[in-house]
Design a protein around this motif. Structure first.
Motif, PDB file in Angstrom:
ATOM      1  N   GLY A 107       2.137 -12.137  12.137  1.00 50.65           N
ATOM      2  CA  GLY A 107       1.952 -11.602  10.801  1.00 50.65           C
ATOM      3  C   GLY A 107       0.502 -11.418  10.415  1.00 50.65           C
ATOM      4  N   THR A 108      -0.347 -12.345  10.840  1.00 46.65           N
ATOM      5  CA  THR A 108      -1.766 -12.263  10.497  1.00 46.65           C
ATOM      6  C   THR A 108      -2.411 -11.060  11.173  1.00 46.65           C
ATOM      7  OG1 THR A 108      -1.894 -14.668  10.252  1.00 46.65           O
ATOM      8  CG2 THR A 108      -3.972 -13.471  10.560  1.00 46.65           C
ATOM      9  N   ARG A 109      -2.123 -10.876  12.454  1.00 46.09           N
ATOM     10  CA  ARG A 109      -2.693  -9.734  13.178  1.00 46.09           C
ATOM     11  C   ARG A 109      -2.156  -8.411  12.630  1.00 46.09           C
ATOM     12  NH1 ARG A 109      -2.143 -12.830  18.481  1.00 46.09           N
ATOM     13  NH2 ARG A 109      -4.250 -13.606  18.892  1.00 46.09           N
ATOM     14  N   LEU A 110      -0.847  -8.369  12.368  1.00 46.62           N
ATOM     15  CA  LEU A 110      -0.237  -7.133  11.897  1.00 46.62           C
ATOM     16  C   LEU A 110      -0.838  -6.685  10.572  1.00 46.62           C
ATOM     17  CD1 LEU A 110       1.986  -4.972  12.357  1.00 46.62           C
ATOM     18  CD2 LEU A 110       3.512  -6.432  11.007  1.00 46.62           C
ATOM     19  N   SER A 111      -1.143  -7.639   9.700  1.00 42.18           N
ATOM     20  CA  SER A 111      -1.626  -7.294   8.364  1.00 42.18           C
ATOM     21  C   SER A 111      -3.146  -7.228   8.274  1.00 42.18           C
ATOM     22  CB  SER A 111      -1.091  -8.298   7.338  1.00 42.18           C
ATOM     23  OG  SER A 111      -1.484  -9.623   7.681  1.00 42.18           O
ATOM     24  N   TYR A 112      -3.823  -7.269   9.421  1.00 42.26           N
ATOM     25  CA  TYR A 112      -5.290  -7.157   9.403  1.00 42.26           C
ATOM     26  C   TYR A 112      -5.693  -5.811   8.773  1.00 42.26           C
ATOM     27  CZ  TYR A 112     -10.099  -6.584  11.001  1.00 42.26           C
ATOM     28  OH  TYR A 112     -11.458  -6.374  11.046  1.00 42.26           O
ATOM     29  N   GLY A 113      -6.568  -5.882   7.781  1.00 40.34           N
ATOM     30  CA  GLY A 113      -7.020  -4.669   7.105  1.00 40.34           C
ATOM     31  C   GLY A 113      -6.008  -4.101   6.123  1.00 40.34           C
ATOM     32  N   ALA A 114      -5.034  -4.918   5.717  1.00 40.35           N
ATOM     33  CA  ALA A 114      -3.961  -4.420   4.841  1.00 40.35           C
ATOM     34  C   ALA A 114      -4.511  -3.861   3.529  1.00 40.35           C
ATOM     35  CB  ALA A 114      -2.966  -5.541   4.555  1.00 40.35           C
ATOM     36  N   GLU A 115      -5.547  -4.502   2.993  1.00 36.30           N
ATOM     37  CA  GLU A 115      -6.116  -4.034   1.724  1.00 36.30           C
ATOM     38  C   GLU A 115      -6.704  -2.635   1.872  1.00 36.30           C
ATOM     39  OE1 GLU A 115      -6.824  -6.824   3.239  1.00 36.30           O
ATOM     40  OE2 GLU A 115      -6.117  -8.466   1.952  1.00 36.30           O
ATOM     41  N   ILE A 116      -7.319  -2.366   3.022  1.00 41.63           N
ATOM     42  CA  ILE A 116      -7.899  -1.049   3.280  1.00 41.63           C
ATOM     43  C   ILE A 116      -6.785  -0.021   3.485  1.00 41.63           C
ATOM     44  CG2 ILE A 116      -9.370   0.286   4.844  1.00 41.63           C
ATOM     45  CD1 ILE A 116     -10.817  -2.356   5.475  1.00 41.63           C
ATOM     46  N   PHE A 117      -5.763  -0.405   4.253  1.00 40.64           N
ATOM     47  CA  PHE A 117      -4.646   0.501   4.498  1.00 40.64           C
ATOM     48  C   PHE A 117      -3.942   0.880   3.192  1.00 40.64           C
ATOM     49  CE2 PHE A 117      -4.635  -1.199   8.938  1.00 40.64           C
ATOM     50  CZ  PHE A 117      -4.751   0.029   9.583  1.00 40.64           C
ATOM     51  N   ALA A 118      -3.891  -0.055   2.243  1.00 43.37           N
ATOM     52  CA  ALA A 118      -3.190   0.202   0.985  1.00 43.37           C
ATOM     53  C   ALA A 118      -3.778   1.405   0.250  1.00 43.37           C
ATOM     54  CB  ALA A 118      -3.225  -1.040   0.105  1.00 43.37           C
ATOM     55  N   ASP A 119      -5.071   1.617   0.429  1.00 43.29           N
ATOM     56  CA  ASP A 119      -5.710   2.778  -0.204  1.00 43.29           C
ATOM     57  C   ASP A 119      -5.188   4.094   0.366  1.00 43.29           C
ATOM     58  OD1 ASP A 119      -7.229   1.170  -1.825  1.00 43.29           O
ATOM     59  OD2 ASP A 119      -8.950   1.112  -0.463  1.00 43.29           O
ATOM     60  N   SER A 120      -4.577   4.036   1.550  1.00 47.51           N
ATOM     61  CA  SER A 120      -3.970   5.222   2.177  1.00 47.51           C
ATOM     62  C   SER A 120      -2.457   5.207   2.046  1.00 47.51           C
ATOM     63  CB  SER A 120      -4.366   5.285   3.658  1.00 47.51           C
ATOM     64  OG  SER A 120      -5.765   5.422   3.805  1.00 47.51           O
ATOM     65  N   ASN A 121      -1.952   4.394   1.096  1.00 48.53           N
ATOM     66  CA  ASN A 121      -0.504   4.281   0.835  1.00 48.53           C
ATOM     67  C   ASN A 121       0.257   3.712   2.026  1.00 48.53           C
ATOM     68  OD1 ASN A 121      -0.548   5.265  -1.847  1.00 48.53           O
ATOM     69  ND2 ASN A 121      -0.666   7.369  -1.083  1.00 48.53           N
ATOM     70  N   ILE A 122      -0.421   2.839   2.801  1.00 49.17           N
ATOM     71  CA  ILE A 122       0.228   2.108   3.888  1.00 49.17           C
ATOM     72  C   ILE A 122       0.202   0.634   3.496  1.00 49.17           C
ATOM     73  CG2 ILE A 122       0.146   1.495   6.338  1.00 49.17           C
ATOM     74  CD1 ILE A 122      -1.303   4.181   6.793  1.00 49.17           C
ATOM     75  N   HIS A 123       1.355   0.089   3.173  1.00 50.80           N
ATOM     76  CA  HIS A 123       1.455  -1.263   2.622  1.00 50.80           C
ATOM     77  C   HIS A 123       2.062  -2.199   3.669  1.00 50.80           C
ATOM     78  CE1 HIS A 123       0.519   0.492  -1.312  1.00 50.80           C
ATOM     79  NE2 HIS A 123       1.364   1.460  -0.976  1.00 50.80           N
ATOM     80  N   ILE A 124       1.313  -3.207   4.079  1.00 51.56           N
ATOM     81  CA  ILE A 124       1.720  -4.111   5.155  1.00 51.56           C
ATOM     82  C   ILE A 124       1.836  -5.533   4.623  1.00 51.56           C
ATOM     83  CG2 ILE A 124       1.178  -4.966   7.469  1.00 51.56           C
ATOM     84  CD1 ILE A 124      -0.642  -2.516   7.824  1.00 51.56           C
ATOM     85  N   THR A 125       2.977  -6.168   4.878  1.00 47.95           N
ATOM     86  CA  THR A 125       3.170  -7.573   4.530  1.00 47.95           C
ATOM     87  C   THR A 125       3.459  -8.346   5.807  1.00 47.95           C
ATOM     88  OG1 THR A 125       4.080  -6.970   2.371  1.00 47.95           O
ATOM     89  CG2 THR A 125       4.479  -9.214   3.147  1.00 47.95           C
ATOM     90  N   GLY A 126       2.506  -9.179   6.212  1.00 48.56           N
ATOM     91  CA  GLY A 126       2.646  -9.915   7.459  1.00 48.56           C
ATOM     92  C   GLY A 126       3.281 -11.281   7.306  1.00 48.56           C
ATOM     93  N   LYS A 127       3.021 -11.930   6.160  1.00 42.83           N
ATOM     94  CA  LYS A 127       3.525 -13.286   5.964  1.00 42.83           C
ATOM     95  C   LYS A 127       4.075 -13.456   4.562  1.00 42.83           C
ATOM     96  CE  LYS A 127       0.721 -15.957   9.228  1.00 42.83           C
ATOM     97  NZ  LYS A 127      -0.210 -17.117   9.364  1.00 42.83           N
ATOM     98  N   TYR A 128       5.039 -14.356   4.453  1.00 38.89           N
ATOM     99  CA  TYR A 128       5.546 -14.757   3.145  1.00 38.89           C
ATOM    100  C   TYR A 128       4.510 -15.670   2.504  1.00 38.89           C
ATOM    101  CZ  TYR A 128       8.437 -17.098  -0.353  1.00 38.89           C
ATOM    102  OH  TYR A 128       8.939 -17.608  -1.526  1.00 38.89           O
ATOM    103  N   THR A 129       4.130 -15.354   1.269  1.00 31.76           N
ATOM    104  CA  THR A 129       3.055 -16.100   0.599  1.00 31.76           C
ATOM    105  C   THR A 129       3.541 -16.857  -0.631  1.00 31.76           C
ATOM    106  OG1 THR A 129       2.462 -14.143  -0.716  1.00 31.76           O
ATOM    107  CG2 THR A 129       1.318 -14.457   1.391  1.00 31.76           C
ATOM    108  N   GLY A 130       4.823 -17.069  -0.733  1.00 31.62           N
ATOM    109  CA  GLY A 130       5.362 -17.784  -1.882  1.00 31.62           C
ATOM    110  C   GLY A 130       5.986 -16.864  -2.912  1.00 31.62           C
TER     111      GLY A 130
END
Length: 379
Positions: free
Chosen positions: A87-110
């Motif tokens: 999950g950590t590797r998959l979501s690397y750069g998730a905040e940057i990807f979100a700006d391109s409408n690509i939303h990645i959730t690698g881990k459950y955070t509560g």
């Protein structure tokens, strides 16, 4: 809104000794063409994006290519991690990807991550629930609140959000739902014990995009679905049709689900026939991934190498009608009761060669067995 539901890409996977990178590249390009034809605006990827938590550079490059194509088509993408993913590797750069409408959730955070996308009928709320175990949930709870079992873990995770039942809600989840039909020879065969989840926990969602099971199927209702893998990843899936699941979601309560079939670069097939009949076939060289169930009662000498000349992507051989079983793992024999070592070897020799041991060979075998037993006693 037209939504495509995908899961279990397993990028970087190998089928026996064969790399599937080119097969996966081919099928992803086919999926992109389907997305264009169907005018899809949102793609859901419900886990097991990679085959391992430490994917190869080729697998990472392939996902990058796929996401770039989706971005260029202005398609929203929502991704969750599966049990095969890190999950950590998959979501690397998730905040940057979100700006391109690509939303990645690698881990459950509560709490459940969510993304809202508007269409002509109003907002659709997409909730992302990556693969979880009870321990993942309990790390956010006091000991007195700890949950037991996968269903309770999912229930608690869902309670972290308050759904607006007047609007449309979709969830991505990568779990084993009770009642799912698995493939006995597939990579998902190990699931389905204590990790079962009662699908009724998702009753409040208008569509449930499931990943984890490789065989496409609906669970409990038409709008709760495993889309299955885009390719056949085991011999047991030979008779399965792979597809892209399309969700045509209009106003709340009006959702249509249908599939568009996929055609692989190389199929996975099982051929059941005698060795002689197979060699007599006039078909040209076959590049599919082929597994043979030879109907011969006796094992055929060097069958694997002979068949490989015509079927270069041969997966293995078995002999269902024989006391012996030969496969890519080797040869085994079903021992009959009270047989001596000489009788076992004699039967094996006869089945493999087509004739019995002669007197000289029997004498040599007796001497070898006697010598082995004697050495064993001396130790």
């Amino acid at each position: 809104m037209k939504i495509a539901h995908l899961s279990d890409l397993h990028l970087g996977k190998r089928l026996k000794e064969y790399s599937l990178i080119e097969d996966q590249k081919y099928i992803l390009r086919q999926i992109i063409e389907i997305l264009k034809q169907e005018k899809v605006t949102t793609v859901l990827l419900a886990g097991d994006i990679y085959d391992t938590g430490n994917p190869s550079s080729e697998a990472v490059a392939l996902l990058s290519m796929f996401l770039l194509e989706l971005k260029n088509l202005n398609i929203h993408v929502i991704i969750i991690a599966g049990n095969h993913d890190n999950g950590t590797r998959l979501s690397y750069g998730a905040e940057i990807f979100a700006d391109s409408n690509i939303h990645i959730t690698g881990k459950y955070t509560g709490i459940l991550a969510s993304t809202t996308i508007d269409d002509a009928y109003g907002p659709i709320h997409f909730y992302s629930l990556p693969y979880i175990r009870p321990i993942y949930v309990n790390q956010y709870l006091d000991e007195t609140e700890a949950v037991e079992g996968y269903t309770e873990a999912i229930k608690h995770a869902l309670q972290t959000v308050e759904l607006n039942q007047q609007e449309r809600n979709v969830i991505l989840s990568h779990q084993f739902i009770t009642g799912s039909e698995t493939d006995e020879q597939g990579s998902e065969v190990s699931v389905g014990g204590t990790d079962n989840v009662d699908g009724n926990v998702f009753n409040d969602f208008d569509y449930v995009a499931l990943g984890h099971i490789h065989r496409p199927q609906t669970i409990l209702r038409e709008t709760m679905r495993y889309c299955g893998t885009p390719l056949k990843y085991s011999v047991g899936e030979a008779n399965t049709t792979k597809s892209v699941t399309i969700i045509d979601m209009k106003e709340k309560g009006h959702t249509t689900v249908y599939t568009v079939d996929l055609k692989p670069l190389h199929d996975v097939v099982v051929i059941k026939d005698t060795f002689a009949n197979i060699l007599q076939r006039k078909n040209t060289k076959n590049d599919d991934y082929v597994y043979f169930q030879l109907q011969d009662e006796r094992m055929v000498f060097d069958a694997m190498n002979t068949l490989r000349l015509r079927y270069p992507n041969i997966l293995g051989i078995s002999y269902p009608n024989s006391a012996y079983e030969q496969s890519e793992q080797g040869i085994s024999y079903t021992k009959q009761k009270n047989q001596t070592p000489q009788e076992i070897f004699g039967d094996f020799f006869a089945q493999y060669t087509g004739h019995a041991l002669d007197d000289t060979q029997e004498k040599i075998l007796d001497e070898l067995v006697t010598k082995i037993w004697k050495e064993g006693d001396e130790e």
